[in-house]
Design an enzyme around this catalytic site. Structure first.
Site, mmCIF file in Angstrom:
data_model
loop_
_atom_site.group_PDB
_atom_site.id
_atom_site.type_symbol
_atom_site.label_atom_id
_atom_site.label_comp_id
_atom_site.label_asym_id
_atom_site.label_seq_id
_atom_site.Cartn_x
_atom_site.Cartn_y
_atom_site.Cartn_z
ATOM 1 N N ASP A 49 48.059 53.521 47.876
ATOM 2 C CA ASP A 49 46.848 53.174 47.140
ATOM 3 C C ASP A 49 47.244 53.101 45.684
ATOM 4 O O ASP A 49 47.513 54.115 45.046
ATOM 5 C CB ASP A 49 45.766 54.228 47.361
ATOM 6 C CG ASP A 49 44.484 53.938 46.610
ATOM 7 O OD1 ASP A 49 44.478 53.077 45.690
ATOM 8 O OD2 ASP A 49 43.464 54.586 46.915
ATOM 9 N N SER A 129 47.625 36.451 34.407
ATOM 10 C CA SER A 129 46.611 35.436 34.653
ATOM 11 C C SER A 129 46.431 34.641 33.371
ATOM 12 O O SER A 129 46.705 35.159 32.278
ATOM 13 C CB SER A 129 45.289 36.132 35.012
ATOM 14 O OG SER A 129 44.213 35.240 34.948
ATOM 15 N N TYR A 144 37.726 41.758 33.385
ATOM 16 C CA TYR A 144 38.975 41.221 33.934
ATOM 17 C C TYR A 144 39.881 40.672 32.837
ATOM 18 O O TYR A 144 41.071 40.991 32.789
ATOM 19 C CB TYR A 144 38.672 40.147 34.985
ATOM 20 C CG TYR A 144 39.916 39.550 35.600
ATOM 21 C CD1 TYR A 144 40.650 40.267 36.537
ATOM 22 C CD2 TYR A 144 40.355 38.279 35.252
ATOM 23 C CE1 TYR A 144 41.789 39.729 37.113
ATOM 24 C CE2 TYR A 144 41.489 37.729 35.820
ATOM 25 C CZ TYR A 144 42.197 38.460 36.740
ATOM 26 O OH TYR A 144 43.334 37.931 37.305
ATOM 27 N N LYS A 148 43.747 41.812 31.674
ATOM 28 C CA LYS A 148 44.883 40.898 31.679
ATOM 29 C C LYS A 148 45.453 40.701 30.274
ATOM 30 O O LYS A 148 46.660 40.512 30.116
ATOM 31 C CB LYS A 148 44.495 39.569 32.331
ATOM 32 C CG LYS A 148 44.223 39.715 33.830
ATOM 33 C CD LYS A 148 45.420 40.361 34.525
ATOM 34 C CE LYS A 148 45.269 40.473 36.017
ATOM 35 N NZ LYS A 148 46.498 40.899 36.676
#
Length: 174
Positions: A49, A129, A144, A148
């Site tokens: 995990d 990304s 997000y 990134k």
């Protein structure tokens, strides 16, 4: 340009988030071309995990005990949960930071520690990304892009740190 993967033949490569998608494709390509991870290489799946530091540490211990020192780390694990920032869910934000930033930092620390201890001229690759280089016009990405952007900044910080240490370990962000 043609890149040779021969230098990694028989070496240990770790790919986070390799159970599906881009990570699975990266792992398949590495196996095809020879690093220990069947074909030229071998795939060893280690369940962890990525949001739990103890799982990451346990995985790196297993790798060291069973396969040898890490030569390549591909930090690919990523997570995004759409939603508006103005209506966001704190637990979902924490998970995005845990997966996209903290797990990347922990795995990088562990891999580089192994590389330095074993005098390995390894390579750390952070899969990023486009959202980590320019905030897209997509309001539902909420934190997000911030996670990134952090990957971009952490990679540059790591590059400078490795240069200061006169390390031969390479770091790349994609």
């Amino acid at each position: 340009m043609v890149l040779s993967m021969n230098r990694w033949a028989g070496k240990v490569a770790v790919v986070t988030g390799a159970s599906s998608g881009i990570g699975a494709a990266i792992a398949d390509t590495l196996v095809e071309h020879g690093p220990i991870l069947s074909k030229k290489g071998k795939l060893h799946a280690v369940k962890a995990d990525i949001t739990r530091e103890e799982d990451i540490l346990k995985a790196f211990r297993w790798i060291a005990d069973n396969l040898g020192p890490v030569h390549v780390l591909v930090n690919n694990a990523g997570y995004m949960k759409e939603g508006l920032l103005t209506e966001g869910d704190t637990q979902k934000w924490k998970k995005e930071f845990d997966v996209n930033v903290l797990a990347l930092c922990i795995a990088t620390r562990e891999a580089i520690g192994v590389m330095r201890t074993n005098d390995i001229q390894g390579h750390v690759i952070h899969i990023n990304s486009t959202a980590g280089h320019a905030a897209p016009k997509a309001p539902k990405l909420n934190v997000y892009s911030a996670t990134k952007y952090a990957v971009t900044a952490l990679t540059e910080t790591l590059r400078q740190e490795l240069n200061t240490l006169q390390s031969k370990i390479k770091v790349t962000v994609t």
